[in-house]
Write a protein that holds these residues in place. Structure first.
Motif, short mmCIF file in Angstrom:
data_model
loop_
_atom_site.label_atom_id
_atom_site.label_comp_id
_atom_site.label_asym_id
_atom_site.label_seq_id
_atom_site.Cartn_x
_atom_site.Cartn_y
_atom_site.Cartn_z
N MET A 142 44.61 -15.31 46.87
CA MET A 142 45.03 -16.13 45.76
C MET A 142 45.22 -17.56 46.25
O MET A 142 45.73 -17.79 47.34
CB MET A 142 46.34 -15.60 45.19
N LYS A 143 44.80 -18.50 45.45
CA LYS A 143 44.94 -19.91 45.79
C LYS A 143 46.06 -20.53 44.95
O LYS A 143 46.09 -20.35 43.73
CB LYS A 143 43.63 -20.64 45.52
N ALA A 144 46.98 -21.21 45.60
CA ALA A 144 48.05 -21.90 44.88
C ALA A 144 47.49 -23.20 44.30
O ALA A 144 46.74 -23.90 44.97
CB ALA A 144 49.21 -22.20 45.81
N ARG A 145 47.85 -23.49 43.07
CA ARG A 145 47.38 -24.71 42.42
C ARG A 145 48.55 -25.43 41.77
O ARG A 145 49.48 -24.80 41.29
CB ARG A 145 46.36 -24.40 41.33
N ALA A 146 48.46 -26.73 41.75
CA ALA A 146 49.44 -27.55 41.02
C ALA A 146 48.77 -27.98 39.72
O ALA A 146 47.71 -28.60 39.74
CB ALA A 146 49.83 -28.77 41.84
N LEU A 147 49.35 -27.62 38.61
CA LEU A 147 48.78 -27.94 37.31
C LEU A 147 49.73 -28.85 36.54
O LEU A 147 50.95 -28.72 36.64
CB LEU A 147 48.55 -26.66 36.49
N ILE A 148 49.14 -29.73 35.75
CA ILE A 148 49.91 -30.59 34.86
C ILE A 148 49.40 -30.31 33.45
O ILE A 148 48.20 -30.38 33.20
CB ILE A 148 49.71 -32.09 35.20
N GLU A 149 50.30 -30.00 32.57
CA GLU A 149 49.93 -29.82 31.17
C GLU A 149 50.55 -30.97 30.38
O GLU A 149 51.69 -31.34 30.61
CB GLU A 149 50.47 -28.49 30.63
#
Length: 60
Positions: A1-8
């Motif tokens: 699994m790859k950790a991602r930083a998301l902005i909504e």
């Protein structure tokens, strides 16, 4: 699994320029260094230039 930083975000199309500027600022603040921020802005500028050129061609 790859950790991602998301902005909504939600963009109010009644004031698109200020809303997009705020979204861009938020994204830039999340980037790790000045070089990455600059590269991102340059790539965004290229994309805007392509879109403007396409709009200009359609208008002619």
């Amino acid at each position: 699994m790859k950790a991602r930083a998301l902005i909504e975000c939600t963009i109010d199309t009644a004031s698109p320029v200020s809303e997009l500027a705020a979204a861009i600022s938020i994204v830039l603040a999340a980037l790790p260094d000045e070089a990455t921020r600059l590269a991102t802005l340059e790539a965004l500028g290229d994309e805007i230039d392509r879109t403007l050129a396409a709009q200009s061609t359609e208008a002619d």
